[in-house]
Design a protein around this motif. Structure first.
Motif, PDB file in Angstrom:
ATOM      1  N   ILE A 116     -13.682   1.267  12.303  1.00 15.57           N
ATOM      2  CA  ILE A 116     -14.642   0.219  11.539  1.00 15.57           C
ATOM      3  C   ILE A 116     -15.882   0.782  11.052  1.00 15.57           C
ATOM      4  CG2 ILE A 116     -15.488  -1.995  11.105  1.00 15.57           C
ATOM      5  CD1 ILE A 116     -13.407  -3.328  12.746  1.00 15.57           C
ATOM      6  N   CYS A 117     -16.363   0.764   9.912  1.00 18.97           N
ATOM      7  CA  CYS A 117     -17.716   1.180   9.606  1.00 18.97           C
ATOM      8  C   CYS A 117     -18.519   0.313   8.675  1.00 18.97           C
ATOM      9  CB  CYS A 117     -17.678   2.732   8.910  1.00 18.97           C
ATOM     10  SG  CYS A 117     -16.739   4.160   9.469  1.00 18.97           S
ATOM     11  N   GLY A 118     -19.767   0.305   8.755  1.00 18.50           N
ATOM     12  CA  GLY A 118     -20.433  -0.452   7.837  1.00 18.50           C
ATOM     13  C   GLY A 118     -20.205   0.096   6.605  1.00 18.50           C
ATOM     14  N   LYS A 119     -20.484  -0.727   5.318  1.00 17.26           N
ATOM     15  CA  LYS A 119     -20.257  -0.132   4.063  1.00 17.26           C
ATOM     16  C   LYS A 119     -21.052   1.120   3.779  1.00 17.26           C
ATOM     17  CE  LYS A 119     -22.133  -1.566   0.479  1.00 17.26           C
ATOM     18  NZ  LYS A 119     -22.654  -2.273  -0.845  1.00 17.26           N
ATOM     19  N   GLN A 120     -22.278   1.165   4.111  1.00 16.37           N
ATOM     20  CA  GLN A 120     -23.176   2.339   3.928  1.00 16.37           C
ATOM     21  C   GLN A 120     -24.400   2.318   4.899  1.00 16.37           C
ATOM     22  OE1 GLN A 120     -23.836   0.659  -0.139  1.00 16.37           O
ATOM     23  NE2 GLN A 120     -25.937   0.820   0.284  1.00 16.37           N
TER      24      GLN A 120
END
Length: 263
Positions: A116-120
């Protein structure tokens, strides 16, 4: 289930300096915070953990030693493990080299079901790192996730928000998700967990620990895009006062707009 969450330490304000030679940000360890988008990614991981028994959340970050600060914050929020990927050989990496380096860390960790990553990030704003990590790992990814609908040990169903429409996607595990802001309400760090993890030793991974030992794939050497020039914007303001009747003032305004080529 094992979830790897990618977080990043970013400048806490827009008042940052740039290295005139390398063109990269000079990161002041005293003026940093966790990337705001990553807070929503972390909370998504915690929501999955609450739904699927025996889920472990592993927070990772790439950066200097000071990045342990945001990893500790992730632990205090609810993460179970934390790893910092740090080495001077990674300095100056562009989006491609950063994505590749992080994918090497994920492979080093080896066991995972969801990344999981933050959008940007607020210091880059490319929204490319998450999808590129998925490409290097060879797993499917879903961007712009705004809602977690269903999660099982075999698949997840999420809703993604695009500019003109929304889409509900079912994706098999392992996969990567990039989470949109306002997808949830991130929890605050817990004082009780800060005491619990007081003696926790964050795991450090360096270049020599990675499978790929080709230095040309990392940092400035592995970055096909180079910054030609970067500088802080001029924030100075100049004003001119005009006096006269409405017709005179409007004529003067039109002349100024023509001179500036707005008309």
């Amino acid at each position: 289930m094992k979830i790897i969450t990618c977080i990043k330490q970013v400048p806490a304000s827009s008042n940052v300096q740039v290295d005139p030679i390398t063109g990269v940000l000079i990161r002041d360890s005293q003026n940093v915070k966790m990337n705001p988008f990553d807070l929503f990614g972390l909370e998504t991981a915690f929501q999955i953990k609450s739904r699927v028994p025996n889920t472990l959340v592993h927070a990772i970050s790439m950066g200097p030693q000071s990045a342990t600060q945001v990893l500790k914050e992730a632990l205090y929020m609810g993460a179970d493990e934390a790893t910092l990927l740090t080495d001077r050989k990674f300095a100056g990496a562009d989006v491609l080299a950063t994505s590749y380096t992080i994918s090497q860390l994920v492979k080093h960790i080896h066991e995972y079901d969801i990344v999981i990553c933050g959008k940007q990030t607020t210091d880059g704003d490319t929204a490319q790192v998450g999808p590129e990590i998925a490409e290097f790992l060879g797993i499917p990814h879903v961007p712009y996730v705004k809602e977690l609908i269903e999660v099982t040990p075999e698949y997840v169903i999420v809703k993604s928000a695009y500019d003109q429409y929304e889409e509900v996607v079912k994706v098999e595990l392992p996969c990567l998700l990039t989470v949109e802001k306002d997808a949830n309400t991130p929890r605050l760090p817990s004082f009780r967990r800060s005491l619990l993890f007081d003696n926790y030793k964050i795991n450090y991974v360096t270049f020599k620990d990675l499978e790929d030992q080709n230095e040309n794939h990392y940092g400035l050497n592995g970055s096909p895009t180079q910054v030609d020039e970067i500088f802080s914007p001029d924030k100075s303001m100049h004003s001119t006062r005009f006096e006269g009747d409405p017709q005179t003032l409007s004529n003067q305004l039109v002349e100024i707009l023509k001179d500036k080529r707005f008309l």
